[in-house]
Write a protein that holds these residues in place. Structure first.
Motif, PDB file in Angstrom:
ATOM      1  N   GLY A 263       0.762  -1.238   0.000  1.00 38.06           N
ATOM      2  CA  GLY A 263       0.000   0.000   0.000  1.00 38.06           C
ATOM      3  C   GLY A 263       0.790   1.285   0.000  1.00 38.06           C
ATOM      4  N   GLU A 264       2.061   1.237  -0.249  1.00 33.93           N
ATOM      5  CA  GLU A 264       2.878   2.440  -0.349  1.00 33.93           C
ATOM      6  C   GLU A 264       2.742   3.333   0.895  1.00 33.93           C
ATOM      7  N   ARG A 265       3.246   2.834   2.021  1.00 32.84           N
ATOM      8  CA  ARG A 265       3.262   3.621   3.249  1.00 32.84           C
ATOM      9  C   ARG A 265       4.419   4.620   3.167  1.00 32.84           C
ATOM     10  N   ILE A 266       4.267   5.772   3.828  1.00 29.24           N
ATOM     11  CA  ILE A 266       5.277   6.822   3.656  1.00 29.24           C
ATOM     12  C   ILE A 266       5.774   7.381   4.986  1.00 29.24           C
ATOM     13  N   LEU A 267       6.952   8.012   4.910  1.00 31.13           N
ATOM     14  CA  LEU A 267       7.553   8.748   6.017  1.00 31.13           C
ATOM     15  C   LEU A 267       7.691  10.209   5.593  1.00 31.13           C
ATOM     16  N   VAL A 268       7.291  11.107   6.487  1.00 33.93           N
ATOM     17  CA  VAL A 268       7.369  12.546   6.221  1.00 33.93           C
ATOM     18  C   VAL A 268       8.208  13.192   7.318  1.00 33.93           C
ATOM     19  N   ALA A 269       9.230  13.923   6.920  1.00 34.77           N
ATOM     20  CA  ALA A 269      10.153  14.507   7.888  1.00 34.77           C
ATOM     21  C   ALA A 269       9.757  15.929   8.261  1.00 34.77           C
ATOM     22  N   GLU A 270       9.600  16.162   9.563  1.00 35.19           N
ATOM     23  CA  GLU A 270       9.623  17.535  10.055  1.00 35.19           C
ATOM     24  C   GLU A 270      11.080  17.816  10.397  1.00 35.19           C
ATOM     25  N   ALA A 271      11.798  18.394   9.468  1.00 35.53           N
ATOM     26  CA  ALA A 271      13.235  18.595   9.632  1.00 35.53           C
ATOM     27  C   ALA A 271      13.586  20.052   9.373  1.00 35.53           C
ATOM     28  N   TRP A 272      13.855  20.778  10.449  1.00 36.99           N
ATOM     29  CA  TRP A 272      14.324  22.156  10.312  1.00 36.99           C
ATOM     30  C   TRP A 272      15.828  22.106  10.035  1.00 36.99           C
ATOM     31  N   THR A 273      16.221  22.534   8.873  1.00 35.49           N
ATOM     32  CA  THR A 273      17.629  22.494   8.478  1.00 35.49           C
ATOM     33  C   THR A 273      18.054  23.867   7.973  1.00 35.49           C
ATOM     34  N   PRO A 274      19.368  24.131   7.941  1.00 34.77           N
ATOM     35  CA  PRO A 274      19.826  25.452   7.486  1.00 34.77           C
ATOM     36  C   PRO A 274      19.506  25.746   6.025  1.00 34.77           C
ATOM     37  N   THR A 275      19.419  24.711   5.181  1.00 37.18           N
ATOM     38  CA  THR A 275      19.188  24.920   3.747  1.00 37.18           C
ATOM     39  C   THR A 275      18.272  23.835   3.198  1.00 37.18           C
ATOM     40  N   VAL A 276      17.658  24.114   2.043  1.00 35.41           N
ATOM     41  CA  VAL A 276      16.830  23.089   1.410  1.00 35.41           C
ATOM     42  C   VAL A 276      17.710  21.940   0.912  1.00 35.41           C
ATOM     43  N   GLU A 277      18.971  22.220   0.643  1.00 31.50           N
ATOM     44  CA  GLU A 277      19.879  21.144   0.236  1.00 31.50           C
ATOM     45  C   GLU A 277      20.071  20.146   1.370  1.00 31.50           C
ATOM     46  N   ARG A 278      20.162  20.643   2.611  1.00 32.19           N
ATOM     47  CA  ARG A 278      20.272  19.736   3.757  1.00 32.19           C
ATOM     48  C   ARG A 278      18.943  18.977   3.954  1.00 32.19           C
ATOM     49  N   THR A 279      17.828  19.644   3.717  1.00 32.99           N
ATOM     50  CA  THR A 279      16.535  18.963   3.824  1.00 32.99           C
ATOM     51  C   THR A 279      16.465  17.794   2.853  1.00 32.99           C
ATOM     52  N   ALA A 280      17.049  17.970   1.656  1.00 35.76           N
ATOM     53  CA  ALA A 280      17.007  16.916   0.634  1.00 35.76           C
ATOM     54  C   ALA A 280      17.672  15.634   1.094  1.00 35.76           C
ATOM     55  N   HIS A 281      18.586  15.721   2.051  1.00 31.91           N
ATOM     56  CA  HIS A 281      19.251  14.515   2.552  1.00 31.91           C
ATOM     57  C   HIS A 281      18.260  13.548   3.199  1.00 31.91           C
ATOM     58  N   TYR A 282      17.159  14.084   3.718  1.00 32.74           N
ATOM     59  CA  TYR A 282      16.184  13.246   4.419  1.00 32.74           C
ATOM     60  C   TYR A 282      15.299  12.460   3.452  1.00 32.74           C
ATOM     61  N   VAL A 283      15.293  12.841   2.192  1.00 34.21           N
ATOM     62  CA  VAL A 283      14.393  12.207   1.226  1.00 34.21           C
ATOM     63  C   VAL A 283      15.159  11.564   0.079  1.00 34.21           C
ATOM     64  N   ARG A 284      16.361  11.096   0.383  1.00 37.56           N
ATOM     65  CA  ARG A 284      17.080  10.284  -0.599  1.00 37.56           C
ATOM     66  C   ARG A 284      16.305   8.993  -0.831  1.00 37.56           C
ATOM     67  N   PRO A 285      16.524   8.323  -1.943  1.00 41.09           N
ATOM     68  CA  PRO A 285      15.652   7.204  -2.331  1.00 41.09           C
ATOM     69  C   PRO A 285      15.461   6.115  -1.290  1.00 41.09           C
TER      70      PRO A 285
END
Length: 555
Positions: free
Chosen positions: A274-296
Motif C-alpha cells: 500500500g505504499e506507506r510513507i515517512l514525512v520529515a519535520e526537519a528544520w535544516t539550514p538549507t533546502v539542500e540539507r533537507t534533501a538529505h532526508y528524502v534520498r531514495p
C-alpha cells in the motif's frame, strides 16, 4: 468573471497511481481542535470520524493526525507516555481503528504523528530511571549526566531549550539528595531519548510495526532532525537563541547519524503493502540539507519550511520555488509546499501584517488584505509541482486569534523566557462548523480555547454554497487540480516573462499567473480561464488581475 466552480465528481481521483504522495494534498487535523464527539469541549477521534465525509468532499487525498497518544498533555500531546495507547481525552484504540477504516472506505489515507526525539517524563522508562537512581540501565536510554561545578550544581553544558531556559533539569536521588541532570531540548516534561542505545531503536521499530499493522498509511516524524546529538554533547559557546530552530548548524540538530535510522525505517515500511510513507519535520539550514532526508532509501517527503516562511513577494517566492525544486530533483523526491500548521501564525494573519514580523505574532493586521493574499497564495501553492499540505481551518480563511487572554493560553513556551514566542495557541482555536451554537458546531460542550464571536460567519455552514467563499475556492481549486493532468506531480516549472511583482509560469497544459503587488496588472491572455481568487477582467488579448490575485488557465 468570478472564480470557476469545478465539479469534483467530474475529476479523476488521484492517489491510486504509484507514488501517491508525489502529488497528494494532505490535510492536517489537530485533534483537540477539529471536532468534539462527546461534548466535553475537547476534540476527539469520534469527532474526526464524523467529519471525514467533509474532508472527502473538500477534495484532499490524505489526512495527517497530530498526536492522540496517551500523554499528560504538557505540550499538547507531543509528550508521549505510551506510544501504543490512545489518550482517554481522544478516545480508544477502537476509535482509532474506526477512523482508519472509515477513511479508507472513503478513499482517504491516514498519516499519524510519531514523536521519536523525546518521550513524556511520565513514560515508564523515564519513571523507572528516576526511581532506580544513578546506575540504572534505564538512564542509558536518555541523556543523564552529572552536573558541572563543585557539587554538580551547574548544567552539563550550555544548551538551551527551544521553549526557553536551560535544556537541562536536575533530578533528585531516591534518598532526597540532588542528583544528575537530564537533557530536554523542549519542555522539562519531554526528556530526550538517547538514540545511540539499541533499546531505543528496537522500541521504535516495534512502534512503527504496531501502527502499520493498525493500517496507517504513513508517519509524520516530529523533530526528525533532532534524534542524534554530537558526540560528547559539546558546548555551543556564544550563540543566538533564535537560530535554534534550524537556521544554523547545531550539535543537537541535523546530525548525519539520523539518516541511518531512517534507512532502517524505510526497510520496515517496504514490508507492507500500500505504499506507506515517512514525512520529515526537519528544520535544516538549507533546502539542500533537507534533501538529505528524502534520498531514495530514506523518507518520502520533507516539509518545506523555507517556503512556509517566505513573504508575499514575487522575487522571493520565485527564488525559494527554484531552490526547492532544484534541491529535490537530484534525489528524486517530490517538493512539498505548506503555508500554515499548528506551530505558526495562520497565513491569513501573517500576510495581513508587514513582512518581517515572523511566523508567530499577536497583531491581527489588515484582515481584508491578509485574506486576499492568503487566497492568492493558496492558488499559487496548489499550482506548484509536488505535494501540498493544508492546515485545518485555512480552507475557511480563518485568521489567528491574536487576542486570547493570557490565562487561557496553554502553549508551554508562552510561560518560559527567551524561547519560542509562545503564541501558538492562536492557530489552535477550535474551528467553526455552524453559524450558531455555543461552539459553532465544534461540540455540545463549548471549546477548550475560546472562539471569537465573529466565527459563525466563517463556519463551514456559512460558506458552503457561496461561490465567493474561501471554502468553495478550496473545493474548486482541488477539483481543478485533480482534473488537470499538468497539475500535481512534477519537478519543473517554465517561467514566463512577466511584469515586476508578478509570477507567471507554465506546466503541461496549464498556466498560473500570480500578482503579488498592491495594484491591478495586465498580462497577455495565457489561455482559457479556470479559476482565480478575485474577479478578473479580460479585454481583447489581455487579462487584468487585481492586486493580490492568482489565476489559473488551461493552455
Amino acid at each position: 468573471m468570478t472564480q470557476h466552480l469545478a465539479t469534483p465528481a467530474d475529476a479523476p481521483t488521484t492517489g491510486t497511481h504509484t507514488g501517491w504522495w508525489r502529488d497528494a494534498v494532505i490535510y492536517q487535523v489537530y485533534p483537540r481542535s477539529f471536532a468534539d464527539g462527546n461534548g466535553d469541549g475537547m476534540g476527539d477521534l469520534e469527532g474526526i470520524r464524523s467529519r471525514l465525509p467533509y474532508l472527502k468532499d473538500l477534495g484532499v487525498d490524505a489526512v495527517w493526525l497530530s498526536p492522540f497518544y496517551a500523554s499528560p498533555q504538557a505540550d499538547a500531546g507531543y509528550d508521549v507516555a505510551d506510544y501504543r495507547a490512545i489518550d482517554p481525552m481522544f478516545g480508544s484504540l477502537l476509535d482509532a481503528d474506526a477512523v482508519i477504516r472509515d477513511a479508507h472506505e472513503l478513499g482517504l489515507r491516514i498519516i499519524v504523528d510519531l514523536v521519536p526525539n523525546h518521550s513524556s517524563d511520565q513514560h515508564e522508562w523515564f519513571q523507572r530511571a528516576l526511581r532506580e537512581g544513578p546506575g540504572s540501565v534505564l538512564r542509558e536510554r536518555y541523556h543523564f549526566r552529572p552536573g558541572k561545578g563543585e557539587n554538580g550544581e551547574l548544567p552539563p553544558n550550555d544548551w538551551e531549550s527551544i521553549f526557553g531556559g536551560p535544556a537541562w533539569t536536575r533530578t533528585e536521588n531516591p534518598d532526597g539528595t540532588p542528583g544528575d541532570w537530564y537533557l530536554h531540548l523542549f519542555a522539562p516534561e519531554q526528556p530526550d531519548f538517547n538514540w545511540e542505545h539499541p533499546a531505543v531503536r528496537d522500541e521504535f521499530r516495534s512502534i512503527l510495526r504496531f501502527w502499520l499493522d493498525m493500517g496507517v498509511d504513513g508517519f509524520r516524524v516530529d523533530v526528525a532532525h533532532g534524534l542524534v546529538k554530537a558526540a560528547g554533547l559539546p558546548d555551543l559557546g556564544a550563540h543566538d537563541q533564535l537560530k535554534l530552530l534550524g537556521n544554523d548548524v547545531m550539535p543537537f540538530f541535523d546530525q548525519d547519524g539520523v539518516h541511518e535510522i531512517y534507512r532502517s525505517w524505510r526497510q520496515i515500511l517496504a514490508e507492507y503493502d500500500g505504499e506507506r510513507i515517512l514525512v520529515a519535520e526537519a528544520w535544516t539550514p538549507t533546502v539542500e540539507r533537507t534533501a538529505h532526508y528524502v534520498r531514495p532509501d530514506e523518507m518520502h517527503q520533507a516539509f518545506n519550511f523555507q517556503y512556509l516562511g517566505t513573504h508575499w513577494d514575487a522575487a522571493e517566492l520565485r527564488r525559494v520555488i527554484d531552490d526547492s525544486l532544484a534541491a529535490m530533483r537530484p534525489v528524486g523526491a517530490p517538493t512539498t509546499w505548506v503555508l500554515s500548521n499548528h506551530d505558526v501564525t495562520r497565513h491569513a494573519t501573517r500576510f495581513a501584517n508587514p513582512a518581517g514580523l515572523g511566523t508567530q505574532l499577536r497583531e491581527p493586521g489588515d484582515r481584508e488584505l491578509g485574506l486576499r493574499r492568503a487566497r492568492a497564495a493558496t492558488l499559487l501553492m496548489l499550482a506548484l509541482p509536488g505535494s501540498a499540505y493544508v492546515y485545518q481551518g485555512e480552507e475557511l480563511g480563518l485568521p489567528d486569534v491574536t487576542d486570547l487572554p493570557d490565562e487561557v493560553r496553554q502553549d508551554p513556551s508562552f510561560w518560559r523566557a527567551s524561547g519560542q514566542d509562545g503564541f501558538r495557541d492562536g492557530c489552535r482555536v477550535p474551528i467553526p462548523w455552524t453559524v450558531e451554537g455555543g461552539s459553532y458546531g465544534f461540540g455540545a460542550g463549548g471549546s477548550w480555547l475560546p472562539q471569537p464571536a465573529t466565527w459563525g460567519a466563517l463556519s463551514v455552514e456559512a460558506q458552503t454554497g457561496d461561490p465567493g467563499s474561501t471554502l468553495e475556492l478550496y473545493r474548486s481549486a482541488l477539483a481543478v487540480r485533480r482534473a488537470q493532468p499538468g497539475l500535481g506531480a512534477g519537478e519543473t516549472v517554465e517561467w514566463l516573462e512577466a511584469p515586476e511583482g508578478v509570477l507567471s509560469f507554465r506546466r503541461d497544459g496549464f498556466a498560473c499567473v500570480a500578482n503579488t503587488t498592491g495594484r491591478a496588472i495586465s498580462v497577455p491572455l495565457p489561455g482559457r480561464f479556470l479559476l482565480s481568487n478575485e474577479e478578473i477582467s479580460i479585454v481583447d488579448d489581455e487579462a487584468v488581475l487585481p492586486a493580490d490575485t492568482t489565476a489559473w488557465w488551461a493552455v
